[in-house]
Enzyme design. Structure first.
Site, PDB file in Angstrom:
ATOM      1  CE  LYS A 177      -3.731  -2.386   2.295  1.00 32.26           C
ATOM      2  NZ  LYS A 177      -4.493  -2.957   3.619  1.00 32.26           N
TER       3      LYS A 177
ATOM      4  CD  GLN B 132      -3.257  -4.879   6.349  1.00 38.32           C
ATOM      5  OE1 GLN B 132      -3.519  -3.470   5.809  1.00 38.32           O
ATOM      6  NE2 GLN B 132      -3.775  -5.831   6.015  1.00 38.32           N
TER       7      GLN B 132
ATOM      8  CG  ASP C 226      -9.211  -0.227   5.313  1.00 37.45           C
ATOM      9  OD1 ASP C 226      -8.894  -0.739   4.233  1.00 37.45           O
ATOM     10  OD2 ASP C 226      -8.332  -0.421   6.142  1.00 37.45           O
TER      11      ASP C 226
HETATM   12  N1  GUN Z   1      -6.856  -7.062   6.807  1.00 36.29           N
HETATM   13  C1  GUN Z   1      -7.222  -7.727   5.664  1.00 36.29           C
HETATM   14  N2  GUN Z   1      -7.734  -7.010   4.547  1.00 36.29           N
HETATM   15  C2  GUN Z   1      -7.764  -5.701   5.038  1.00 36.29           C
HETATM   16  C3  GUN Z   1      -8.102  -4.503   4.549  1.00 36.29           C
HETATM   17  O1  GUN Z   1      -8.469  -4.468   3.193  1.00 36.29           O
HETATM   18  N3  GUN Z   1      -7.760  -3.344   5.329  1.00 36.29           N
HETATM   19  C4  GUN Z   1      -7.165  -3.586   6.486  1.00 36.29           C
HETATM   20  N4  GUN Z   1      -7.175  -2.393   7.225  1.00 36.29           N
HETATM   21  N5  GUN Z   1      -6.940  -4.688   7.085  1.00 36.29           N
HETATM   22  C5  GUN Z   1      -6.888  -5.649   6.378  1.00 36.29           C
END
Ligand code: GUN
Length: 293
Positions: free
Chosen positions: A52, A96, A119
């Site tokens: 990211k 995350q 998100d």
């Molecule tokens: N863990 C697995 N997928 C995601 C996501 O799309 N965003 C976040 N913050 N954590 C995750």
């Protein structure tokens, strides 16, 4: 069988975003700014957050990565989030998941300013999504919709089986595919651990979205000839064929399922790349909301 190629589609979307960022900079605006917070040493989480942050740099976004030891307290983490909520130079904040057990994921998500929740996990944003109001749509289902749209797949009237009912993927995916949109207008069945005869349901499906986190769970005998297969899984399995001793496989038994499909996403190189693109689109949207004059 046609590949739904995450590399091709994500590259296309990233080029569009890059151009928009260039235009912003020419207009004298600051670039979009994403804050990513990582807690602990989970190798998959580290890899996702790394991708990211790298994509932010590629697109001309600013990014800030905050890494905490797994022992960080919940209150310290919440304090940091509040600091970023109050910082006007920050457009998007993501923490995350998963988090260590002593930290409440619900509390963390609810602490993020809904206007910076790129998100789309905050209850306010999930509520807006349910009502089809403008909001941040969770990145993985949003990325899948962008992929279907890119390939011009007409999903109206299709039977769709979503395997998995997580807040992040399965539940929002079911909602998006059943909405009166294109892509959308599917008749959706959401399957989970208590589902009776999943094979029979899958065999009737025009689209299967596998988001269950079990390597090669969807097998050839569960798939109808000509079905569209979307594989959300990213599972690390032992392999004698790689130097590391591991390889990534999806929730679908790709080798045996692919020959039966009309379209299929590979792993890696499918949904994962689209998730990052969708997150970037959400961050760009947050930036637009914050810099409107
Ligand atoms: N863990 C697995 N997928 C995601 C996501 O799309 N965003 C976040 N913050 N954590 C995750």
């Amino acid at each position: 069988m046609q590949l739904l190629d995450g590399k091709v589609v994500s590259q296309h979307i990233k080029e569009e975003i890059k151009k928009q960022v260039e235009q912003l900079t020419w207009a004298g605006k600051r670039p979009p700014h994403l804050v990513a917070i990582l807690v602990g040493e989970n190798p998959a989480s580290k890899a996702y957050v790394g991708s990211k942050v790298k994509t932010c740099a590629e697109l001309g976004f600013e990014s800030t990565l905050i890494s905490y030891d797994a022992a960080v307290t919940e209150s310290e983490l919440l304090l940091k989030i509040k600091e970023f909520n109050a910082n006007p130079s920050v457009d998007g904040i993501l923490v995350q998941l998963p988090l260590p057990k002593h930290i409440s994921e619900d509390k963390v998500i609810e602490t993020i300013d809904p206007g910076k929740d790129v998100d789309g996990f905050h209850p306010v944003n999930l509520g807006k999504m349910m009502l089809s109001l403008p909001t941040f749509v969770p990145a993985t289902p949003y990325g899948i919709m962008l992929m279907l749209q890119h390939y011009g797949i007409k999903t109206a009237g299709m039977n769709c089986v979503v395997i998995g009912r997580s807040n992040i993927v399965g539940t929002p995916m079911s909602l998006l595919l059943s909405r009166n949109t294109e892509p959308g207008n599917c008749t959706v069945t959401m399957c989970h651990s208590k589902t009776k005869d999943m094979k029979a349901l899958c065999k009737e499906a025009d689209i299967i979205v596998a988001a269950i986190g079990k390597p090669r769970f969807v097998t050839e005998d569960m798939v109808k000839e000509g079905a569209i297969i979307i594989d959300v899984g990213i599972n690390r399995v032992e392999s004698t064929e790689t130097k590391s001793g591991f390889r990534l496989v999806g929730d679908v038994d790709y080798e045996n399922v692919a020959p039966k499909c009309s379209y299929i996403t590979p792993v890696p190189g499918g949904v994962g790349l689209m998730t990052i693109c969708a997150l970037m689109k959400n961050t760009l949207l947050a930036h637009a909301n914050h810099t409107q004059s």
